[in-house]
Write a protein that holds these residues in place. Structure first.
Motif, PDB file in Angstrom:
ATOM      1  N   GLN A   1      -6.152   8.286  -5.547  1.00  0.00           N
ATOM      2  CA  GLN A   1      -6.094   9.531  -4.788  1.00  0.00           C
ATOM      3  C   GLN A   1      -4.858   9.516  -3.904  1.00  0.00           C
ATOM      4  OE1 GLN A   1      -8.267  12.376  -4.702  1.00  0.00           O
ATOM      5  NE2 GLN A   1      -6.451  13.098  -3.629  1.00  0.00           N
ATOM      6  N   GLU A   2      -3.955  10.475  -4.128  1.00  0.00           N
ATOM      7  CA  GLU A   2      -2.805  10.603  -3.240  1.00  0.00           C
ATOM      8  C   GLU A   2      -3.235  11.328  -1.971  1.00  0.00           C
ATOM      9  OE1 GLU A   2       0.655  12.321  -5.017  1.00  0.00           O
ATOM     10  OE2 GLU A   2       0.912  10.635  -6.399  1.00  0.00           O
ATOM     11  N   VAL A   3      -2.794  10.786  -0.829  1.00  0.00           N
ATOM     12  CA  VAL A   3      -3.119  11.369   0.472  1.00  0.00           C
ATOM     13  C   VAL A   3      -1.799  11.628   1.207  1.00  0.00           C
ATOM     14  CG1 VAL A   3      -4.340  11.063   2.656  1.00  0.00           C
ATOM     15  CG2 VAL A   3      -5.322  10.130   0.544  1.00  0.00           C
TER      16      VAL A   3
ATOM     17  N   VAL B   1      -3.452  14.678   7.857  1.00  0.00           N
ATOM     18  CA  VAL B   1      -3.596  14.606   6.401  1.00  0.00           C
ATOM     19  C   VAL B   1      -3.349  15.985   5.820  1.00  0.00           C
ATOM     20  CG1 VAL B   1      -5.219  14.159   4.512  1.00  0.00           C
ATOM     21  CG2 VAL B   1      -5.195  12.654   6.514  1.00  0.00           C
ATOM     22  N   GLY B   2      -2.510  16.034   4.796  1.00  0.00           N
ATOM     23  CA  GLY B   2      -2.205  17.299   4.129  1.00  0.00           C
ATOM     24  C   GLY B   2      -3.255  17.655   3.088  1.00  0.00           C
ATOM     25  N   ALA B   3      -2.970  18.689   2.319  1.00  0.00           N
ATOM     26  CA  ALA B   3      -3.886  19.157   1.277  1.00  0.00           C
ATOM     27  C   ALA B   3      -4.025  18.090   0.192  1.00  0.00           C
ATOM     28  CB  ALA B   3      -3.366  20.454   0.668  1.00  0.00           C
TER      29      ALA B   3
ATOM     30  N   ALA C   1     -13.313  10.989   1.249  1.00  0.00           N
ATOM     31  CA  ALA C   1     -13.572   9.591   1.621  1.00  0.00           C
ATOM     32  C   ALA C   1     -12.294   8.760   1.486  1.00  0.00           C
ATOM     33  CB  ALA C   1     -14.685   9.000   0.758  1.00  0.00           C
ATOM     34  N   ALA C   2     -11.469   9.093   0.509  1.00  0.00           N
ATOM     35  CA  ALA C   2     -10.187   8.399   0.352  1.00  0.00           C
ATOM     36  C   ALA C   2      -9.282   8.710   1.547  1.00  0.00           C
ATOM     37  CB  ALA C   2      -9.514   8.815  -0.951  1.00  0.00           C
ATOM     38  N   ALA C   3      -9.228   9.969   1.946  1.00  0.00           N
ATOM     39  CA  ALA C   3      -8.409  10.352   3.100  1.00  0.00           C
ATOM     40  C   ALA C   3      -8.923   9.685   4.374  1.00  0.00           C
ATOM     41  CB  ALA C   3      -8.395  11.870   3.255  1.00  0.00           C
ATOM     42  N   ASP C   4     -10.226   9.487   4.463  1.00  0.00           N
ATOM     43  CA  ASP C   4     -10.807   8.827   5.635  1.00  0.00           C
ATOM     44  C   ASP C   4     -10.326   7.391   5.793  1.00  0.00           C
ATOM     45  OD1 ASP C   4     -12.140  11.133   6.363  1.00  0.00           O
ATOM     46  OD2 ASP C   4     -14.082  10.482   5.552  1.00  0.00           O
TER      47      ASP C   4
ATOM     48  N   TRP D   1     -12.977   2.728  -1.523  1.00  0.00           N
ATOM     49  CA  TRP D   1     -11.575   3.110  -1.432  1.00  0.00           C
ATOM     50  C   TRP D   1     -10.803   2.110  -0.571  1.00  0.00           C
ATOM     51  CZ3 TRP D   1      -9.842   6.789  -4.539  1.00  0.00           C
ATOM     52  CH2 TRP D   1     -10.682   7.832  -4.942  1.00  0.00           C
ATOM     53  N   HIS D   2      -9.569   1.840  -0.955  1.00  0.00           N
ATOM     54  CA  HIS D   2      -8.658   1.040  -0.134  1.00  0.00           C
ATOM     55  C   HIS D   2      -7.226   1.504  -0.409  1.00  0.00           C
ATOM     56  CE1 HIS D   2      -8.667  -1.115  -3.988  1.00  0.00           C
ATOM     57  NE2 HIS D   2      -7.419  -1.450  -3.687  1.00  0.00           N
ATOM     58  N   ILE D   3      -6.342   1.193   0.517  1.00  0.00           N
ATOM     59  CA  ILE D   3      -4.937   1.585   0.353  1.00  0.00           C
ATOM     60  C   ILE D   3      -4.329   0.741  -0.752  1.00  0.00           C
ATOM     61  CG2 ILE D   3      -2.668   1.772   1.446  1.00  0.00           C
ATOM     62  CD1 ILE D   3      -4.180   1.955   4.160  1.00  0.00           C
ATOM     63  N   ASP D   4      -3.725   1.401  -1.726  1.00  0.00           N
ATOM     64  CA  ASP D   4      -3.049   0.724  -2.826  1.00  0.00           C
ATOM     65  C   ASP D   4      -1.552   0.629  -2.538  1.00  0.00           C
ATOM     66  OD1 ASP D   4      -3.319  -0.326  -5.673  1.00  0.00           O
ATOM     67  OD2 ASP D   4      -1.785   1.240  -5.956  1.00  0.00           O
ATOM     68  N   SER D   5      -0.987   1.716  -2.011  1.00  0.00           N
ATOM     69  CA  SER D   5       0.440   1.723  -1.685  1.00  0.00           C
ATOM     70  C   SER D   5       0.712   2.855  -0.700  1.00  0.00           C
ATOM     71  CB  SER D   5       1.292   1.936  -2.946  1.00  0.00           C
ATOM     72  OG  SER D   5       1.011   3.188  -3.539  1.00  0.00           O
ATOM     73  N   ALA D   6       1.899   2.798  -0.113  1.00  0.00           N
ATOM     74  CA  ALA D   6       2.305   3.833   0.834  1.00  0.00           C
ATOM     75  C   ALA D   6       3.812   3.992   0.784  1.00  0.00           C
ATOM     76  CB  ALA D   6       1.870   3.469   2.248  1.00  0.00           C
ATOM     77  N   VAL D   7       4.252   5.228   0.862  1.00  0.00           N
ATOM     78  CA  VAL D   7       5.675   5.536   0.979  1.00  0.00           C
ATOM     79  C   VAL D   7       5.804   6.517   2.136  1.00  0.00           C
ATOM     80  CG1 VAL D   7       7.712   6.536  -0.110  1.00  0.00           C
ATOM     81  CG2 VAL D   7       6.108   5.180  -1.480  1.00  0.00           C
TER      82      VAL D   7
END
Length: 173
Positions: free
Chosen positions: A120-122, A105-107, A54-57, A160-166
Motif C-alpha cells: 500500500q502506497e501512503v 496523509v494524502g489520498a 490500517a496501512a496509513a495508520d 502492516w509494516h513499513i517496507d520502504s520510504a522515499v
C-alpha cells in the motif's frame, strides 16, 4: 489517545512516559491483525486491519512514536528487525534533534498484490521542527507491506509494516 483510554482497564492514563500512546496503539493494531475474522470484533478495532487505512495508520504511529521519543516503537514500524540497513543506534541518532513532527496523509489508492504480499502506497507530507526551532518539510511516499494470509506466515508478517520510504525536501510551510 481516546483508543488508549477505551481499551485500558487501568485507573491512570495508559499513555504516559513509560508507555507512549504509539506503543499502546501499536499493540492494539497487532491484536486486531491477529484476531481479524475470528469471532466478534475486538473493542478498539474500528479500522479494517487488512485495509488501506490500517496501512496509513502505521505511518501515523511511526511519527507519533518519534514525537514521544519512543524510538523502539518507531523502529518496529519497519518490522521486527527495524529499518533495513540501519542499526537502532543510528536510527535513534537520526532523530536526536527532532523536537516534533506532523504527518499529513494524502489520498490512498488501492493497494497492489504481488508474490503473497499486499503493498500500500501512503503519500505523505511531513513537517518537522528541530530543537533549535528550524522547520523542515518533506513530501514523498511510504510503501507499507503485509503478507496476504499465506499459510505458515508469522503473526508479525500478517500485520502492516513499513517496507520502504522515499521522502524529499518540499517547499512551503
Amino acid at each position: 489517545m481516546d483508543v488508549c483510554r477505551d481499551v485500558s482497564p487501568a485507573t491512570h492514563e495508559p499513555c504516559n512516559a513509560a508507555n507512549s500512546c504509539a506503543l499502546i496503539e501499536d499493540e492494539i493494531a497487532r491484536s486486531c491483525a491477529l484476531f481479524d475474522g475470528d469471532g466478534a470484533p475486538m473493542k478498539g478495532c474500528g479500522t479494517d486491519p487488512k485495509g488501506s487505512q490500517a496501512a496509513a495508520d502505521v505511518v501515523r504511529r511511526y511519527y507519533s512514536a518519534i514525537d514521544a521519543r519512543d524510538y523502539a516503537t518507531a523502529w518496529t514500524q519497519w518490522g521486527d528487525d527495524g529499518r533495513p540497513g540501519q542499526t537502532f543506534a543510528a536510527f535513534k541518532k537520526g532523530f536526536a534533534h527532532t523536537r516534533s513532527t506532523r504527518v499529513s496523509v494524502g489520498a490512498l489508492k488501492p493497494g497492489e498484490a504481488g508474490a503473497g504480499s499486499i503493498y500500500q502506497e501512503v503519500p505523505v507530507t511531513v513537517e518537522a521542527t528541530l530543537d533549535d526551532g528550524t522547520r523542515q518539510r518533506f513530501a514523498g511516499t511510504y510503501v507499507i507491506r503485509r503478507v496476504n494470509g499465506v499459510d505458515g506466515a508469522f503473526a508479525s508478517q500478517l500485520r502492516w509494516h513499513i517496507d520502504s520510504a522515499v521522502l524529499k525536501p518540499a517547499s512551503g510551510g
